[in-house]
Structure formats: C-alpha cells, structure tokens
Design a protein around this motif. Structure first.
Motif, mmCIF file in Angstrom:
data_model
loop_
_atom_site.group_PDB
_atom_site.id
_atom_site.type_symbol
_atom_site.label_atom_id
_atom_site.label_comp_id
_atom_site.label_asym_id
_atom_site.label_seq_id
_atom_site.Cartn_x
_atom_site.Cartn_y
_atom_site.Cartn_z
ATOM 1 N N ASP A 177 55.900 -47.536 -68.208
ATOM 2 C CA ASP A 177 54.655 -47.427 -67.440
ATOM 3 C C ASP A 177 54.148 -48.844 -67.170
ATOM 4 N N VAL A 178 54.483 -49.361 -66.009
ATOM 5 C CA VAL A 178 54.174 -50.750 -65.674
ATOM 6 C C VAL A 178 53.288 -50.791 -64.439
ATOM 7 N N ALA A 179 52.234 -51.576 -64.494
ATOM 8 C CA ALA A 179 51.361 -51.797 -63.336
ATOM 9 C C ALA A 179 51.165 -53.296 -63.177
ATOM 10 N N LEU A 180 51.387 -53.789 -61.974
ATOM 11 C CA LEU A 180 51.274 -55.224 -61.733
ATOM 12 C C LEU A 180 50.440 -55.481 -60.487
ATOM 13 N N ASP A 181 49.411 -56.287 -60.634
ATOM 14 C CA ASP A 181 48.607 -56.721 -59.489
ATOM 15 C C ASP A 181 49.158 -58.062 -59.011
ATOM 16 N N LEU A 182 49.370 -58.153 -57.692
ATOM 17 C CA LEU A 182 49.965 -59.358 -57.128
ATOM 18 C C LEU A 182 48.969 -60.072 -56.236
ATOM 19 N N HIS A 183 49.091 -61.414 -56.189
ATOM 20 C CA HIS A 183 48.160 -62.238 -55.441
ATOM 21 C C HIS A 183 48.830 -62.773 -54.173
ATOM 22 N N ALA A 184 48.017 -63.347 -53.307
ATOM 23 C CA ALA A 184 48.557 -64.037 -52.142
ATOM 24 C C ALA A 184 49.242 -65.317 -52.608
ATOM 25 N N GLY A 185 50.055 -65.892 -51.743
ATOM 26 C CA GLY A 185 50.713 -67.143 -52.076
ATOM 27 C C GLY A 185 52.101 -66.940 -52.629
ATOM 28 N N PHE A 186 52.514 -67.828 -53.543
ATOM 29 C CA PHE A 186 53.865 -67.861 -54.086
ATOM 30 C C PHE A 186 53.851 -67.331 -55.520
ATOM 31 N N THR A 187 54.493 -66.175 -55.715
ATOM 32 C CA THR A 187 54.571 -65.559 -57.040
ATOM 33 C C THR A 187 55.988 -65.678 -57.574
ATOM 34 N N VAL A 188 56.131 -66.183 -58.807
ATOM 35 C CA VAL A 188 57.450 -66.302 -59.422
ATOM 36 C C VAL A 188 57.572 -65.280 -60.543
ATOM 37 N N LEU A 189 58.786 -64.764 -60.704
ATOM 38 C CA LEU A 189 59.098 -63.832 -61.794
ATOM 39 C C LEU A 189 60.200 -64.463 -62.627
ATOM 40 N N THR A 190 59.942 -64.606 -63.926
ATOM 41 C CA THR A 190 60.932 -65.213 -64.822
ATOM 42 C C THR A 190 61.108 -64.323 -66.046
ATOM 43 N N GLY A 191 62.097 -64.636 -66.835
ATOM 44 C CA GLY A 191 62.357 -63.897 -68.063
ATOM 45 C C GLY A 191 63.769 -64.142 -68.524
ATOM 46 N N GLU A 192 64.036 -63.733 -69.772
ATOM 47 C CA GLU A 192 65.368 -63.885 -70.325
ATOM 48 C C GLU A 192 66.385 -63.088 -69.498
ATOM 49 N N THR A 193 67.624 -63.529 -69.548
ATOM 50 C CA THR A 193 68.691 -62.768 -68.908
ATOM 51 C C THR A 193 68.761 -61.368 -69.512
ATOM 52 N N GLY A 194 68.775 -60.347 -68.677
ATOM 53 C CA GLY A 194 68.815 -58.967 -69.159
ATOM 54 C C GLY A 194 67.466 -58.359 -69.420
ATOM 55 N N ALA A 195 66.389 -59.127 -69.204
ATOM 56 C CA ALA A 195 65.049 -58.595 -69.470
ATOM 57 C C ALA A 195 64.632 -57.551 -68.442
ATOM 58 N N GLY A 196 65.268 -57.585 -67.290
ATOM 59 C CA GLY A 196 64.929 -56.606 -66.255
ATOM 60 C C GLY A 196 64.104 -57.191 -65.126
ATOM 61 N N LYS A 197 64.416 -58.468 -64.784
ATOM 62 C CA LYS A 197 63.628 -59.121 -63.723
ATOM 63 C C LYS A 197 63.771 -58.422 -62.379
ATOM 64 N N SER A 198 64.879 -57.735 -62.175
ATOM 65 C CA SER A 198 65.092 -57.070 -60.888
ATOM 66 C C SER A 198 64.334 -55.747 -60.770
#
Length: 550
Positions: free
Chosen positions: A15-36
């Motif tokens: 159950d994930v909810a994410l609010d996103l902003h204008a501009g440049f948003t980066v997504l990072t995390g460990e390999t296999g964390a599920g960034k995709s």
C-alpha cells in the motif's frame, strides 16, 4: 504533471502512496529494492499490458491510481472534453485507475468512467513520455533522425501537411488507375446497351398483347367463320330458328300475362331475351360481313411475334417485359454517358502532385536550414559528456517522392579528431549512443505534448563529471516540464528538486516502499550511492558537496 500515485498490492508494493512535485524528481535505492515499481505502476495506468504477475502474491487484485494536474496539458483536456470525460468538479485534474485481477483480466477507468486500454494509451501519449534504458536503440532506426529534426525544429505541422498532401495525391492516382480499368468495362457496357436498344427499338411500335390476340384470331379464322354461320343459322336463318320459337312462346305468355303476375313476369323476361338475341344476331351479321382473310397480315403478325420471342430468349426476359427492359437500358446508358471523363481526373492528379511537390520542397528547405543551429546545439551539449571532439552532420540524400518528403536524412558522427564523419550506427559505441540519445531526448523534450518525462536509468555507463553534466541537463529540463528519473548516479540524484527513496523490507513477505527524503536523509542516501561499505565522514562530506554544488 503527475501529482499522486497510489499502488495497492502491485508487485512488491502493499500500500504505497506518493505525492510528486513539479520539476526534477529522482528515484534511488539499492539494487533489487523495486525502483521500477513506480514506473511500472504508472505504465499500468497509461494502458500498458499487464499480467497476473503484477498482482502481489496472495492478493486477489492490484489497484493503481495516477492523478494528473492538467493546467499545462491543453491537448489532454481537449481529448477529455471531446469524450465528455472531464471531471465536473475540477476540469484541470484527471484520475486514471487500473485494476488487475489475479486471473489476469483487468479493468480501467478515467475519472470514474469505465474505459478501454486503447483509450488509456491514447490519453497516456498526451500525458507522459517514457525514455527507457535502451532509448539509444531508436537512434539506429532509419526514420529517427528525420523525426527528431522535425521535432527539434518544430516542423511537425509542416511535415504532417506534406504527409497529407502525399496521401491525397496517391489516393487520386489510385482512383485514376481504377477509373481507367473501369472505363474499359464502362465502354464495353455502353456497347452492349446500345446493341440491345437497337435490337428492341423496332418492336416499340407494337403492343405484344394485342398482337398475340390478333394472331390467335387470324390463325383460327376458318373455324371462327364456320361457328359464326352456325350461330346465325340457329338463331335466325334456319327453318326452326330460335328467334321464331321465342316469338311464338312470347305471344302465348303475353296472352295470359293479364291473368297472373307470374305469367306477366315470364312475358317480360321473354321480351328481354328476344331483344338480346336480336342484338346478338345483328352483331354476328356485322362481324361476318367485315371479316376478310388477309394472309399477308397473318404472316406479318406471325413474324413480329416471332421477333418478340427471339429477343426475349436472347436477353433472358419475357416478351411482355421487353419494353420495360428497353426503358431501363436507356436510363443506364444515359447515366454512363454522363460519367466524368478521364481528362478531368488527370487534371486533379496533376494538381495534387504539384501541391505535394511544392509543400515537400518547402519542408526540405526548412529542414536544411534548421540543421545548422541544431548541430551546433547538439555538439555543444554533447562535448561535456566526455566527448570533447564530437562532430555531427545531417546528410540529405534525394529520394523518390515519399510521404516523408524528398530526402532521406541520416545523422553522421565522429568522436575523434581527424576521423571522417560516418553513419552514427556504424561508428558510435554503446556508451556514446547512450549519451547522444540522452542529449537528443533532452533537446526535444520541451517540444513534446506530454508534460511529464520519465527517464529510466538513461545514465547507465557514465560517472563522475559526466554524470554531473547529465544531472544538470535533467534539472534544467525540469524547469520547463516535470521530469522523473531512476538513477544510480549520486551526481545525477543530487540535482533533483525532489528525491524519492525506494526501500525493500524483508518481513514475512517482502514489500517495497517509497518515501520522499529530507535534506539530511538525502545526504545519507547520496553517501551510500557514492560507494564504500561503510558511510563515513568522507562520503558524507562528498554528499554534502554534491548538494551544495546544485
């Protein structure tokens, strides 16, 4: 822009909810964390095909919702308005929802209204533009340099007009070719109709029913006259004729008619019969006096009837219908005679070709003029990405007229001084292709209709100062449109206006989560991304310097 994304039981997300902003948003995390996960969930809401494996293990369905702000999306608003799908409470917002069932089926909604995946994809093209890890492969496609040039030089509408002119020209050419083939059949049909009309026309002066009746009378003339004579003999001329007997009987009835009403009625009836018989006799005598056998007339009628039957067999109709067929043939012939001639169609083809040639030539000239500043811009932006000697050139090779214009366009490239320019696909390495693709995507991104640009690890294979330049490119782009980027490079991540961390928790069942990082948390994440088994003051200091350099 994308403002919110909700993921329920979608792959690793519970159950994930994410609010996103204008501009440049980066997504990072460990390999296999599920960034995709975020990008896959967004793709699901944009109509991409999903299977049952998208549903979290043990759940009966996955539910994904994406919410967009439409203030900068006039094309999307127009699309929604045309289909009466705008939110009645807020026309500047749209909610896309996708439910994927565990058995593999899925359902979709736009602002609460059920919709098809095709419509989701159509709307999605107006909202989001996705650039994946292998976007550089599109550089190898023959048509890409031309499409990129038209987009970067804002020549799309002119190119669309050329394609329209070409299509109209080719449509007329096909019509002309078909008309020529049909004209041969048309002329043959006209010949057939003229022959049929010429055949039947001499019979129009005759009435078939009257001819048939006359032929019957003439062919039975002798028997008809014999019977007429016998009738006269029995009615009036014989010794014991019917009229004499009737006269005698009438007199007896009249003698007694005053004594009984019934006898008076009998007398009246006999008087009427006598009158009718006398009229019949008169008619018979007149008929017999008028009849004269005419062998020539009989032969003429017989021949005419024979012609009716011959033509009826020839044209597979009935003798009675020949006149109606004649009228039908005449109407069809009149219609065929009135059809447009080939000269007028040829004129249209010529005019359409001239229109196409003029618009295609103008487009060709506009493209050649536009490449000069674009080559300078492309070269300037690619050199800081560890390609200091990079050179580009667009090659225009004349081709036979096509929907894309009068030239085939190739992008030539050389990465080293003194090496001649060659087709990009032949000489560029994978890393060079990746960097060139990124810069070219950034150059045209601002002209795309979609206000949300997604980059999925397009910075693979670069590091250090090159990665920092890429990050700045994306950050600058974020000033114009919303940019989402999955990255493993701390130099790129530091340039983000918003930083989202993807983490995986290994409980009873693994689950991924997304959270927006604070400034201090960003420092820790950038330090982790910078390398090293342990985060120490040196890596933290480097992370701070990356953020301070923004």
């Amino acid at each position: 822009m994308l403002t919110r994304l909700n993921l329920q039981n979608f792959t690793l997300a519970r159950d994930v909810a994410l609010d996103l902003h204008a501009g440049f948003t980066v997504l990072t995390g460990e390999t296999g964390a599920g960034k995709s996960i975020l990008l896959d969930g967004l793709s699901a809401c944009l109509g991409e095909r999903m299977d049952a494996q998208s549903v979290r293990f043990g759940a009966d369905k996955a539910d994904i919702t994406a919410q967009f702000d439409l203030h900068k999306s006039t094309a999307a608003r127009a699309w929604l308005s045309e289909r009466e799908l705008l939110d009645i409470d807020d026309e500047f917002e749209v909610r896309l929802r996708r439910v994927i069932l565990a058995e593999g089926r899925s359902k979709a909604w736009i602002n609460g209204t059920p919709t098809s995946l095709a419509e989701l994809r159509e709307l999605g093209d107006l909202l989001v533009q996705l650039h994946g890890q292998h976007s550089q492969q599109q550089l190898l496609k023959a048509e890409y340099p031309m499409h990129w040039l038209d987009t970067a030089a804002q020549l799309q509408s002119q190119a669309d007009a050329v394609r329209t002119d070409y299509k109209e020209w080719q449509t007329l050419v096909k019509q002309q070719q078909r008309a020529l083939l049909e004209r041969e059949a048309l002329l043959a049909r006209q010949d057939v109709l003229n022959a049929q009309i010429e055949d039947v026309q001499p019979l129009l002066q005759y009435d078939y029913a009257e001819l048939e009746q006359e032929h019957d009378r003439l062919s039975h003339f002798e028997g008809m006259m014999q019977d007429s004579a016998a009738l006269l003999e029995g009615l009036d001329e014989g010794e014991d004729n019917l009229l004499s007997k009737l006269g005698s009987l009438l007199r007896r009835a009249q003698a007694q008619s005053g004594r009984a009403e019934s006898l008076a009625a009998v007398a009246t009836g006999l008087e009427s019969a006598q009158t009718e018989l006398q009229e019949a006799v008169s008619t018979l005598r007149q008929f017999a006096d008028e009849q004269v056998l005419d062998p020539e007339r009989f032969a003429q009628v017989d021949e005419c009837l024979g012609e009716f039957h011959r033509l009826a067999r020839k044209y597979r109709t009935t003798p009675e219908s020949l006149k109606q067929d004649f009228e039908s043939w005449s109407r069809e012939l009149e219609t065929l005679d009135g059809l447009a001639d080939s000269d007028s169609l040829q004129l249209k083809v010529t005019q359409a070709e001239q229109t196409y040639q003029a618009s295609a030539l103008a487009l060709d000239q506009a493209r050649k003029k536009a490449v000069i500043p674009l080559i300078e811009q492309l070269t300037t932006q690619i050199k800081p990405l560890a390609l200091p000697e990079a050179r580009f050139e667009f090659e225009f090779a004349p081709v036979v007229a096509s929907a894309n214009g009068l030239s085939q366009i190739r992008l030539l490239f050389s990465a080293n001084r003194g090496i001649p320019l060659q087709p990009l696909a032949k000489v560029a390495s994978g890393g060079e292709l990746s960097r060139i693709a990124l810069v070219m995507q950034v150059m045209i991104a601002a002209y795309a209709e979609a206000p949300v640009l997604v980059f999925d690890e397009v910075d693979v294979g670069i590091s250090g100062g090159t990665a920092e330049v890429v990050g700045r490119l994306l950050r600058n782009l974020g000033e114009q449109v919303q940019v989402l980027c999955i990255t493993h490079q701390p130099q790129v991540a530091a340039q983000g206006h918003q930083h989202v961390l993807v983490e995986k928790q290994q409980g009873e069942q693994a689950a991924s989560s997304l959270r927006e990082l604070t400034q201090d948390q960003r420092i820790s994440e950038l330090a982790r991304m910078s390398g090293g088994v342990e985060i120490n003051e040196a890596t933290l200091s480097h992370a701070r310097s990356l953020l301070q350099s923004v």
